[in-house]
Design a protein around this motif. Structure first.
Motif, PDB file in Angstrom:
ATOM      1  N   HIS B 165      -7.273 -11.630  -1.712  1.00  0.00           N
ATOM      2  CA  HIS B 165      -6.293 -11.932  -0.800  1.00  0.00           C
ATOM      3  C   HIS B 165      -5.606 -10.574  -0.254  1.00  0.00           C
ATOM      4  CE1 HIS B 165      -3.864 -12.531  -4.255  1.00  0.00           C
ATOM      5  NE2 HIS B 165      -2.998 -12.048  -3.648  1.00  0.00           N
ATOM      6  N   VAL B 166      -5.013 -10.866   1.010  1.00  0.00           N
ATOM      7  CA  VAL B 166      -4.153  -9.657   1.504  1.00  0.00           C
ATOM      8  C   VAL B 166      -2.929 -10.191   1.745  1.00  0.00           C
ATOM      9  CG1 VAL B 166      -5.775 -10.075   3.587  1.00  0.00           C
ATOM     10  CG2 VAL B 166      -4.426  -7.770   3.259  1.00  0.00           C
ATOM     11  N   HIS B 167      -2.291  -9.525   1.361  1.00  0.00           N
ATOM     12  CA  HIS B 167      -0.681  -9.901   1.725  1.00  0.00           C
ATOM     13  C   HIS B 167      -0.479  -8.875   2.910  1.00  0.00           C
ATOM     14  CE1 HIS B 167       0.576 -12.136  -1.834  1.00  0.00           C
ATOM     15  NE2 HIS B 167      -0.040 -11.166  -2.510  1.00  0.00           N
ATOM     16  N   MET B 168       0.241  -9.448   4.084  1.00  0.00           N
ATOM     17  CA  MET B 168       0.833  -8.819   4.990  1.00  0.00           C
ATOM     18  C   MET B 168       2.017  -9.640   5.795  1.00  0.00           C
ATOM     19  SD  MET B 168      -2.064  -9.713   7.897  1.00  0.00           S
ATOM     20  CE  MET B 168      -3.628  -8.944   7.026  1.00  0.00           C
ATOM     21  N   ASP B 170       4.055 -10.308   9.435  1.00  0.00           N
ATOM     22  CA  ASP B 170       3.828 -10.813  10.890  1.00  0.00           C
ATOM     23  C   ASP B 170       3.268  -9.894  11.810  1.00  0.00           C
ATOM     24  OD1 ASP B 170       4.225 -13.332   9.979  1.00  0.00           O
ATOM     25  OD2 ASP B 170       6.434 -13.473  10.577  1.00  0.00           O
ATOM     26  N   GLY B 171       3.895  -8.764  11.558  1.00  0.00           N
ATOM     27  CA  GLY B 171       3.514  -7.704  12.482  1.00  0.00           C
ATOM     28  C   GLY B 171       2.113  -6.986  12.218  1.00  0.00           C
ATOM     29  N   HIS B 172       1.697  -6.879  10.852  1.00  0.00           N
ATOM     30  CA  HIS B 172       0.187  -6.691  10.721  1.00  0.00           C
ATOM     31  C   HIS B 172      -0.454  -7.783  11.013  1.00  0.00           C
ATOM     32  CE1 HIS B 172       2.594  -4.854   7.059  1.00  0.00           C
ATOM     33  NE2 HIS B 172       2.278  -3.819   7.662  1.00  0.00           N
ATOM     34  N   ALA B 173      -0.263  -8.881  10.926  1.00  0.00           N
ATOM     35  CA  ALA B 173      -1.085 -10.168  11.456  1.00  0.00           C
ATOM     36  C   ALA B 173      -1.430  -9.766  12.895  1.00  0.00           C
ATOM     37  CB  ALA B 173      -0.457 -11.426  10.909  1.00  0.00           C
ATOM     38  N   ALA B 174      -0.327  -9.601  13.722  1.00  0.00           N
ATOM     39  CA  ALA B 174      -0.424  -9.552  15.210  1.00  0.00           C
ATOM     40  C   ALA B 174      -1.577  -8.129  15.332  1.00  0.00           C
ATOM     41  CB  ALA B 174       0.751  -9.212  15.718  1.00  0.00           C
ATOM     42  N   HIS B 175      -1.227  -7.181  14.439  1.00  0.00           N
ATOM     43  CA  HIS B 175      -1.864  -5.963  14.585  1.00  0.00           C
ATOM     44  C   HIS B 175      -3.634  -6.187  14.614  1.00  0.00           C
ATOM     45  CE1 HIS B 175      -3.363  -1.863  14.306  1.00  0.00           C
ATOM     46  NE2 HIS B 175      -3.878  -2.153  13.384  1.00  0.00           N
ATOM     47  N   TYR B 176      -3.657  -7.149  13.200  1.00  0.00           N
ATOM     48  CA  TYR B 176      -5.133  -7.384  13.202  1.00  0.00           C
ATOM     49  C   TYR B 176      -5.715  -8.533  13.967  1.00  0.00           C
ATOM     50  CZ  TYR B 176      -5.023  -4.279   9.257  1.00  0.00           C
ATOM     51  OH  TYR B 176      -4.836  -2.854   8.594  1.00  0.00           O
ATOM     52  N   GLY B 177      -4.782  -9.314  14.597  1.00  0.00           N
ATOM     53  CA  GLY B 177      -5.158 -10.473  15.300  1.00  0.00           C
ATOM     54  C   GLY B 177      -5.714 -11.556  14.513  1.00  0.00           C
ATOM     55  N   VAL B 178      -4.772 -11.812  13.222  1.00  0.00           N
ATOM     56  CA  VAL B 178      -5.276 -12.997  12.456  1.00  0.00           C
ATOM     57  C   VAL B 178      -3.990 -13.551  12.008  1.00  0.00           C
ATOM     58  CG1 VAL B 178      -7.366 -11.709  11.148  1.00  0.00           C
ATOM     59  CG2 VAL B 178      -5.028 -11.423  10.526  1.00  0.00           C
ATOM     60  N   LYS B 179      -4.067 -14.698  11.707  1.00  0.00           N
ATOM     61  CA  LYS B 179      -3.048 -15.613  11.359  1.00  0.00           C
ATOM     62  C   LYS B 179      -3.145 -16.039   9.662  1.00  0.00           C
ATOM     63  CE  LYS B 179      -2.340 -18.206  15.731  1.00  0.00           C
ATOM     64  NZ  LYS B 179      -3.591 -18.095  16.430  1.00  0.00           N
ATOM     65  N   ASN B 180      -1.874 -16.367   9.248  1.00  0.00           N
ATOM     66  CA  ASN B 180      -2.034 -16.937   7.855  1.00  0.00           C
ATOM     67  C   ASN B 180      -2.983 -18.043   7.517  1.00  0.00           C
ATOM     68  OD1 ASN B 180      -0.474 -17.050   5.194  1.00  0.00           O
ATOM     69  ND2 ASN B 180       0.077 -19.114   5.860  1.00  0.00           N
ATOM     70  N   GLY B 181      -3.541 -17.825   6.554  1.00  0.00           N
ATOM     71  CA  GLY B 181      -4.745 -18.725   6.070  1.00  0.00           C
ATOM     72  C   GLY B 181      -6.064 -18.367   6.651  1.00  0.00           C
ATOM     73  N   GLU B 182      -6.246 -17.467   7.416  1.00  0.00           N
ATOM     74  CA  GLU B 182      -7.529 -16.870   8.074  1.00  0.00           C
ATOM     75  C   GLU B 182      -8.126 -16.172   7.076  1.00  0.00           C
ATOM     76  OE1 GLU B 182      -6.953 -17.727  12.819  1.00  0.00           O
ATOM     77  OE2 GLU B 182      -6.906 -15.822  12.059  1.00  0.00           O
ATOM     78  N   ARG B 197     -16.020 -10.076   1.449  1.00  0.00           N
ATOM     79  CA  ARG B 197     -15.696 -11.132   2.571  1.00  0.00           C
ATOM     80  C   ARG B 197     -14.680 -12.169   2.079  1.00  0.00           C
ATOM     81  NH1 ARG B 197     -19.575 -11.049   6.589  1.00  0.00           N
ATOM     82  NH2 ARG B 197     -19.218 -13.251   6.891  1.00  0.00           N
ATOM     83  N   ASP B 198     -14.245 -12.762   3.160  1.00  0.00           N
ATOM     84  CA  ASP B 198     -13.548 -13.836   2.859  1.00  0.00           C
ATOM     85  C   ASP B 198     -12.029 -13.721   2.232  1.00  0.00           C
ATOM     86  OD1 ASP B 198     -15.505 -15.598   4.124  1.00  0.00           O
ATOM     87  OD2 ASP B 198     -16.600 -16.055   2.261  1.00  0.00           O
ATOM     88  N   LEU B 199     -11.511 -12.587   2.427  1.00  0.00           N
ATOM     89  CA  LEU B 199     -10.211 -12.333   1.908  1.00  0.00           C
ATOM     90  C   LEU B 199      -9.279 -13.396   2.670  1.00  0.00           C
ATOM     91  CD1 LEU B 199     -11.348  -9.311   1.316  1.00  0.00           C
ATOM     92  CD2 LEU B 199      -9.146  -8.522   1.379  1.00  0.00           C
ATOM     93  N   LEU B 200      -8.503 -14.133   1.877  1.00  0.00           N
ATOM     94  CA  LEU B 200      -7.355 -14.843   2.356  1.00  0.00           C
ATOM     95  C   LEU B 200      -6.133 -13.995   2.878  1.00  0.00           C
ATOM     96  CD1 LEU B 200      -6.565 -17.991   2.504  1.00  0.00           C
ATOM     97  CD2 LEU B 200      -5.447 -17.633   0.398  1.00  0.00           C
ATOM     98  N   VAL B 201      -5.901 -14.489   4.110  1.00  0.00           N
ATOM     99  CA  VAL B 201      -4.681 -13.884   4.712  1.00  0.00           C
ATOM    100  C   VAL B 201      -3.405 -14.455   4.193  1.00  0.00           C
ATOM    101  CG1 VAL B 201      -3.542 -13.304   6.930  1.00  0.00           C
ATOM    102  CG2 VAL B 201      -6.123 -12.938   6.609  1.00  0.00           C
ATOM    103  N   ARG B 202      -2.573 -13.843   3.645  1.00  0.00           N
ATOM    104  CA  ARG B 202      -1.297 -14.505   3.213  1.00  0.00           C
ATOM    105  C   ARG B 202      -0.376 -13.810   3.951  1.00  0.00           C
ATOM    106  NH1 ARG B 202      -1.403 -15.192  -3.054  1.00  0.00           N
ATOM    107  NH2 ARG B 202       0.709 -15.992  -2.630  1.00  0.00           N
ATOM    108  N   ALA B 203      -0.028 -14.220   5.169  1.00  0.00           N
ATOM    109  CA  ALA B 203       1.098 -13.681   6.227  1.00  0.00           C
ATOM    110  C   ALA B 203       2.504 -14.209   5.931  1.00  0.00           C
ATOM    111  CB  ALA B 203       0.499 -13.471   7.339  1.00  0.00           C
ATOM    112  N   ASP B 204       3.427 -13.203   6.010  1.00  0.00           N
ATOM    113  CA  ASP B 204       4.752 -13.945   5.895  1.00  0.00           C
ATOM    114  C   ASP B 204       5.897 -12.685   6.662  1.00  0.00           C
ATOM    115  OD1 ASP B 204       5.464 -11.827   4.165  1.00  0.00           O
ATOM    116  OD2 ASP B 204       5.174 -13.321   2.345  1.00  0.00           O
ATOM    117  N   ALA B 205       7.016 -12.943   6.546  1.00  0.00           N
ATOM    118  CA  ALA B 205       8.111 -12.254   7.584  1.00  0.00           C
ATOM    119  C   ALA B 205       7.992 -10.742   6.840  1.00  0.00           C
ATOM    120  CB  ALA B 205       9.362 -12.874   7.523  1.00  0.00           C
TER     121      ALA B 205
END
Lengths: 235, 235
Positions: B165-168, B170-182, B197-205
């Protein structure tokens, strides 16, 4: 230009497990093979992906020094490539700082030079920073000590992580549009999907189509539970 | 939409090595981090790829049962994510057939449920067929026995291979154009290049940008000697 299909679950082959001799912490499977028995098109060659656990290749001289004068290797289990086998014999591999792997399988037939093939996980436990080499290209690589039941061999070099590669015959090479020495990629789809890049193509007149990975690569991709493997030309 | 750059060799951090307690064959590095200190463009976020060796998360109750009444975890080494640490404490993890891993690090802080995170290589040596799960999703997973200096805990479930998985934030998520859980992919270029492949995106504040891999994945890719890591949107 790819080979893909579902996995035939029953075709997953696990190597013999030797219960008595292996220590806790050892990886007990010598060779695991994922067989793509059902190709999506009749024209696709059958693709086998094999995981080789740590193993040793020996010269005739080293077989005698480790196991006794006049001794030859005793075939225990045929490998997928014709003429190759896992032997009954095992050796202890001793690294620096007296760390060791107690039971490492010998593969046959014998070779002009002895060689130890380990995964990085093994190298870390032994304290050896493994170079990644194609089999046989061992100049300047680390050495180790091999201990057998009747003798000891000090290898000055020959301890490597084998570079991931794919064996094939000239017909397969023509099918994929690659030549000996070129590179391909392997897609493994599982719960831990990966694309392994830069597989060295080892093409000759007679080899079966077979990818050789080590245990780290197979475990990273959860090859045992993969539902698709596909050999790809590399861009 | 990618982060790439050369590796700063000196920035590779290795976890503490405990020489006395660890058995032969154990992987001695707790956390290895590959830091991409120099981003190719000023707008790219700094990407850290960390390898987590096998470890245990414990509840407050289990800490007391294993290490004594009133005991709390003792932070030994801060992890990259703020507030998390490797503790001084270690436990023995015992699997079926009395196979065991003698010294598995506890990570803090404590959690509502205890959980054991192993690589497949560890699972094979323990005799446990590990399910791949996101951290915390342990319903129906295998159990094990934890042995500490002052007590024993029998876990009915909680032994997993943590899903990469990849921690990030919300700013990183916006940068990459992904959402939590993608899902995203991670390219590692080395002598053993892979695309995970298939690293789970774990985005929070608040999280730092950090990929978490296990030792099998890190070793398969030779992350220690990688010259480039790149986070990619997955097609």
């Amino acid at each position: 230009m790819s080979t893909a299909g579902t996995l035939e679950r029953g075709a997953i082959e696990r190597g013999a497990i030797e219960r008595g001799a292996i220590e806790r912490g050892a990886i007990e499977r010598i060779v695991r093979e994922i067989v793509l028995a059902r190709a999506p098109q009749a024209t696709e060659p059958k693709l086998v992906v094999s995981i080789s656990a740590r193993h040793v290749h020996l010269t005739d001289e080293h077989v005698e020094r480790l196991f006794g004068a006049g001794r030859q290797l005793t075939p225990m289990k045929d490998l997928y490539q014709d003429g190759f086998y896992a032997a009954e014999e095992t050796v202890m591999v001793v690294g620096p700082k007296r760390k060791m792997l107690p039971t490492v399988r010998v593969l046959g037939p014998t070779r002009p030079r002895s060689q130890v093939e380990l995964a990085f996980t093994d190298g870390i436990s032994l304290g050896i920073d493994l170079p990644v080499r194609p089999s046989g290209k061992i100049a300047g690589t680390p050495g180790c000590v091999l201990v057998g039941p009747l003798g000891v061999v000090e290898l000055e070099e020959g301890v490597i992580r084998a570079e991931r590669h794919v064996h094939m015959n000239d017909g397969h090479a023509a099918h994929y549009g690659v030549k000996n020495g070129e590179r391909m990629s392997l897609l493994i789809e599982s719960s831990c999907s990966v694309v392994l890049r830069d597989l060295l193509v080892r093409a000759d007149a007679t080899s079966k189509l077979e990818v050789h990975l080590d245990t780290d690569e197979g475990n990273a991709a959860d090859l045992d539970h993969a539902w698709k493997v596909e050999l790809l030309r590399q861009n």
